[in-house]
Design a protein around this motif. Structure first.
Motif, PDB file in Angstrom:
ATOM      1  N   GLU A  39      -3.206   6.576  10.070  1.00 31.53           N
ATOM      2  CA  GLU A  39      -3.084   7.952  10.054  1.00 31.53           C
ATOM      3  C   GLU A  39      -1.985   8.261  10.929  1.00 31.53           C
ATOM      4  O   GLU A  39      -1.358   9.384  10.226  1.00 31.53           O
ATOM      5  CB  GLU A  39      -4.172   7.975  11.141  1.00 31.53           C
ATOM      6  CG  GLU A  39      -6.023   8.012  10.622  1.00 31.53           C
ATOM      7  CD  GLU A  39      -6.687   8.109  11.969  1.00 31.53           C
ATOM      8  OE1 GLU A  39      -6.377   8.830  12.206  1.00 31.53           O
ATOM      9  OE2 GLU A  39      -8.139   7.940  11.877  1.00 31.53           O
ATOM     10  N   PHE A  40      -1.794   7.436  11.217  1.00 29.12           N
ATOM     11  CA  PHE A  40      -0.235   8.223  12.377  1.00 29.12           C
ATOM     12  C   PHE A  40       0.870   7.293  10.460  1.00 29.12           C
ATOM     13  O   PHE A  40       1.977   8.685   9.906  1.00 29.12           O
ATOM     14  CB  PHE A  40       0.476   7.352  13.148  1.00 29.12           C
ATOM     15  CG  PHE A  40       1.149   7.474  13.561  1.00 29.12           C
ATOM     16  CD1 PHE A  40       1.979   8.693  14.653  1.00 29.12           C
ATOM     17  CD2 PHE A  40       2.754   6.810  13.751  1.00 29.12           C
ATOM     18  CE1 PHE A  40       2.539   8.582  15.758  1.00 29.12           C
ATOM     19  CE2 PHE A  40       4.194   7.272  13.417  1.00 29.12           C
ATOM     20  CZ  PHE A  40       4.276   8.165  15.090  1.00 29.12           C
ATOM     21  N   ALA A  41       0.784   6.678   9.765  1.00 28.72           N
ATOM     22  CA  ALA A  41       1.634   5.994   9.680  1.00 28.72           C
ATOM     23  C   ALA A  41       1.525   7.571   8.230  1.00 28.72           C
ATOM     24  O   ALA A  41       3.010   7.659   7.252  1.00 28.72           O
ATOM     25  CB  ALA A  41       1.365   5.207   8.670  1.00 28.72           C
ATOM     26  N   LEU A  42      -0.184   7.575   7.595  1.00 29.33           N
ATOM     27  CA  LEU A  42       0.024   8.520   6.411  1.00 29.33           C
ATOM     28  C   LEU A  42       1.077   9.576   6.577  1.00 29.33           C
ATOM     29  O   LEU A  42       1.383  10.485   5.779  1.00 29.33           O
ATOM     30  CB  LEU A  42      -1.215   8.612   6.078  1.00 29.33           C
ATOM     31  CG  LEU A  42      -2.107   7.157   4.922  1.00 29.33           C
ATOM     32  CD1 LEU A  42      -3.680   7.454   5.544  1.00 29.33           C
ATOM     33  CD2 LEU A  42      -1.736   7.027   4.009  1.00 29.33           C
ATOM     34  N   SER A  43       0.455   9.940   7.594  1.00 27.88           N
ATOM     35  CA  SER A  43       0.835  11.666   8.199  1.00 27.88           C
ATOM     36  C   SER A  43       2.515  11.915   8.608  1.00 27.88           C
ATOM     37  O   SER A  43       3.041  12.835   7.443  1.00 27.88           O
ATOM     38  CB  SER A  43       0.748  11.945   9.754  1.00 27.88           C
ATOM     39  OG  SER A  43       1.242  13.000   9.827  1.00 27.88           O
ATOM     40  N   LEU A  44       3.223  10.490   9.481  1.00 29.09           N
ATOM     41  CA  LEU A  44       4.532  10.338   8.414  1.00 29.09           C
ATOM     42  C   LEU A  44       5.176  10.302   7.217  1.00 29.09           C
ATOM     43  O   LEU A  44       6.158  10.457   6.685  1.00 29.09           O
ATOM     44  CB  LEU A  44       4.921   8.900   9.765  1.00 29.09           C
ATOM     45  CG  LEU A  44       7.045   8.679   9.855  1.00 29.09           C
ATOM     46  CD1 LEU A  44       7.144  10.065  11.056  1.00 29.09           C
ATOM     47  CD2 LEU A  44       7.141   7.316  10.179  1.00 29.09           C
ATOM     48  N   ALA A  45       4.431   9.768   6.003  1.00 26.58           N
ATOM     49  CA  ALA A  45       4.992   9.541   5.160  1.00 26.58           C
ATOM     50  C   ALA A  45       4.908  10.780   4.533  1.00 26.58           C
ATOM     51  O   ALA A  45       4.845  10.771   3.289  1.00 26.58           O
ATOM     52  CB  ALA A  45       4.229   7.935   4.027  1.00 26.58           C
ATOM     53  N   LYS A  46       3.525  11.239   4.936  1.00 26.10           N
ATOM     54  CA  LYS A  46       2.864  12.861   3.977  1.00 26.10           C
ATOM     55  C   LYS A  46       2.093  12.459   2.835  1.00 26.10           C
ATOM     56  O   LYS A  46       2.532  12.379   1.691  1.00 26.10           O
ATOM     57  CB  LYS A  46       4.259  13.634   2.852  1.00 26.10           C
ATOM     58  CG  LYS A  46       4.974  14.270   4.143  1.00 26.10           C
ATOM     59  CD  LYS A  46       6.479  14.947   4.204  1.00 26.10           C
ATOM     60  CE  LYS A  46       6.673  16.294   5.599  1.00 26.10           C
ATOM     61  NZ  LYS A  46       7.600  15.452   6.363  1.00 26.10           N
ATOM     62  N   ALA A  47       1.472  11.402   2.819  1.00 27.74           N
ATOM     63  CA  ALA A  47       0.607  10.552   2.197  1.00 27.74           C
ATOM     64  C   ALA A  47      -1.012  10.480   2.140  1.00 27.74           C
ATOM     65  O   ALA A  47      -1.178  10.919   3.151  1.00 27.74           O
ATOM     66  CB  ALA A  47       0.752   9.270   2.176  1.00 27.74           C
ATOM     67  N   ASN A  48      -1.497  10.587   1.255  1.00 30.45           N
ATOM     68  CA  ASN A  48      -3.251  10.643   1.366  1.00 30.45           C
ATOM     69  C   ASN A  48      -3.417   9.300   1.021  1.00 30.45           C
ATOM     70  O   ASN A  48      -3.029   8.317   0.088  1.00 30.45           O
ATOM     71  CB  ASN A  48      -3.025  11.385  -0.319  1.00 30.45           C
ATOM     72  CG  ASN A  48      -3.705  12.805  -0.455  1.00 30.45           C
ATOM     73  OD1 ASN A  48      -3.397  13.500   0.799  1.00 30.45           O
ATOM     74  ND2 ASN A  48      -2.596  14.362  -1.418  1.00 30.45           N
ATOM     75  N   ALA A  49      -4.611   8.919   1.106  1.00 30.14           N
ATOM     76  CA  ALA A  49      -5.166   8.085   1.815  1.00 30.14           C
ATOM     77  C   ALA A  49      -5.422   7.161   0.427  1.00 30.14           C
ATOM     78  O   ALA A  49      -4.997   6.532   0.290  1.00 30.14           O
ATOM     79  CB  ALA A  49      -6.105   7.536   3.082  1.00 30.14           C
ATOM     80  N   SER A  50      -5.994   8.429   0.107  1.00 30.83           N
ATOM     81  CA  SER A  50      -6.814   8.148  -1.431  1.00 30.83           C
ATOM     82  C   SER A  50      -5.836   8.075  -2.827  1.00 30.83           C
ATOM     83  O   SER A  50      -5.575   6.919  -3.660  1.00 30.83           O
ATOM     84  CB  SER A  50      -7.546   9.031  -1.976  1.00 30.83           C
ATOM     85  OG  SER A  50      -6.658  10.379  -2.320  1.00 30.83           O
ATOM     86  N   LYS A  51      -3.964   7.603  -2.259  1.00 34.15           N
ATOM     87  CA  LYS A  51      -2.931   7.752  -3.176  1.00 34.15           C
ATOM     88  C   LYS A  51      -1.954   6.553  -2.648  1.00 34.15           C
ATOM     89  O   LYS A  51      -0.975   6.612  -2.926  1.00 34.15           O
ATOM     90  CB  LYS A  51      -2.172   8.866  -3.956  1.00 34.15           C
ATOM     91  CG  LYS A  51      -3.358   9.566  -4.445  1.00 34.15           C
ATOM     92  CD  LYS A  51      -2.443  11.454  -4.880  1.00 34.15           C
ATOM     93  CE  LYS A  51      -3.237  12.314  -5.731  1.00 34.15           C
ATOM     94  NZ  LYS A  51      -2.755  13.124  -5.719  1.00 34.15           N
ATOM     95  N   SER A  52      -2.422   5.776  -1.680  1.00 36.89           N
ATOM     96  CA  SER A  52      -1.848   5.030  -0.977  1.00 36.89           C
ATOM     97  C   SER A  52      -2.109   3.519  -1.252  1.00 36.89           C
ATOM     98  O   SER A  52      -3.406   3.657  -1.134  1.00 36.89           O
ATOM     99  CB  SER A  52      -1.854   5.253   0.017  1.00 36.89           C
ATOM    100  OG  SER A  52      -0.693   6.306   0.660  1.00 36.89           O
ATOM    101  N   ILE A  53      -1.105   2.393  -1.437  1.00 37.65           N
ATOM    102  CA  ILE A  53      -2.357   1.202  -0.596  1.00 37.65           C
ATOM    103  C   ILE A  53      -0.925   0.449   0.708  1.00 37.65           C
ATOM    104  O   ILE A  53       0.065   1.176   0.181  1.00 37.65           O
ATOM    105  CB  ILE A  53      -2.105   0.341  -2.110  1.00 37.65           C
ATOM    106  CG1 ILE A  53      -2.385  -0.782  -2.038  1.00 37.65           C
ATOM    107  CG2 ILE A  53      -0.392   0.313  -2.712  1.00 37.65           C
ATOM    108  CD1 ILE A  53      -2.664  -1.031  -3.600  1.00 37.65           C
ATOM    109  N   MET A  54      -1.975  -0.805   0.935  1.00 41.05           N
ATOM    110  CA  MET A  54      -0.767  -1.494   1.843  1.00 41.05           C
ATOM    111  C   MET A  54      -1.114  -2.684   1.774  1.00 41.05           C
ATOM    112  O   MET A  54      -2.078  -3.438   0.909  1.00 41.05           O
ATOM    113  CB  MET A  54      -1.955  -1.661   3.161  1.00 41.05           C
ATOM    114  CG  MET A  54      -2.088  -2.420   4.451  1.00 41.05           C
ATOM    115  SD  MET A  54       0.163  -1.904   5.118  1.00 41.05           S
ATOM    116  CE  MET A  54       0.822  -3.021   5.612  1.00 41.05           C
ATOM    117  N   ILE A  55      -0.388  -3.345   1.659  1.00 42.16           N
ATOM    118  CA  ILE A  55      -0.162  -4.851   1.115  1.00 42.16           C
ATOM    119  C   ILE A  55       0.714  -5.593   2.255  1.00 42.16           C
ATOM    120  O   ILE A  55       1.686  -4.766   2.933  1.00 42.16           O
ATOM    121  CB  ILE A  55       1.505  -5.186   0.180  1.00 42.16           C
ATOM    122  CG1 ILE A  55       0.730  -4.296  -1.357  1.00 42.16           C
ATOM    123  CG2 ILE A  55       1.962  -6.646   0.016  1.00 42.16           C
ATOM    124  CD1 ILE A  55       1.928  -4.234  -2.295  1.00 42.16           C
TER     125      ILE A  55
END
Length: 231
Positions: A170-186
């Motif tokens: 949640e912290f990383a998504l907020s910092l990146a101004k990203a939506n979880a549904s449009k993000s991927i983790m590797i």
């Protein structure tokens, strides 16, 4: 043939064991400090014991079972004990600080790391989420020449929790101004990177360097350039 993932705009990478070749760089750092400070142990025997001990300590650290200082001290003490090498607290403390100092000076990346970052950069916003320590992770990124690829870097000290805790995602998504549904983790850890991301509503790909048997439902690559199948 893997299907390309649609609607992904933000790609988050783990750093150690995923882009940055931790084991190779760690071995080189230990080779340097053991020789420099005349610690009379066989490097290969030392690493044979240290590598699994370090993984065990990181797992405990991830679970909040030990502190950062306990991790740094314990992994070296346990290794020296197994080697029957006489060491005192002062020597272990000194060597643990030397290791942290020298580690970011060795900067081997996994094969294909720069090529895949060059491939992804024009089409995605790239980010890092790491459980590593802030002081050292920044130097790894900078010294290996990949810091400019990433728009944000989240580490567990900033977030106050470690992967797989959903709060770090949640912290990383907020910092990146990203939506979880449009993000991927590797990343290289099923529990911390893959399951942690999936539980946070993100997509995830497992970097399966050693070709471990994993559930078919988990997206995986054995080489970084295989990410082109998905992105």
């Amino acid at each position: 043939m893997a299907l390309k993932l649609q609607n992904i705009t933000h790609v988050f990478f783990d750093l150690d064991h995923t882009l940055w070749d931790f084991e190779k760089n760690s071995a080189l750092a230990f080779e340097k400090i053991l020789k420099l400070h005349k610690v009379e142990v066989d490097l290969q025997e030392f690493l044979y014991h240290y590598v699994p001990i370090n993984l065990k300590y990181w797992e405990m650290y991830r679970r909040e079972a030990i502190s950062q200082s306990e991790l740094r001290f314990g992994r070296l003490k346990d290794t020296f004990d197994l080697l029957n090498y006489k060491s005192d607290e002062a020597l272990i403390d000194f060597l643990s600080h030397e290791y942290i100092h020298y580690l970011p000076q060795f900067n081997h990346l996994f094969e294909g790391a720069i090529e895949i970052l060059d491939y992804l950069k024009p089409n995605y916003s790239l980010h890092i989420i790491t459980n590593g320590f802030q002081e050292i992770q920044y130097n790894k990124l900078k010294n290996s020449g990949i810091d400019n690829y990433f728009l944000s870097v989240t580490n567990s000290e900033m977030a106050g929790v470690k992967k797989p805790n959903p709060k770090i995602f949640e912290f990383a998504l907020s910092l990146a101004k990203a939506n979880a549904s449009k993000s991927i983790m590797i990343g290289d850890c099923i529990e911390a990177d893959v399951q942690g991301a999936l539980d946070s509503g993100m997509e995830a790909i497992y970097f399966n360097e050693f070709n471990k048997t994993i559930p078919e439902s988990i997206k995986q690559v054995n080489h970084l350039l295989e990410l082109k199948k998905y992105l």
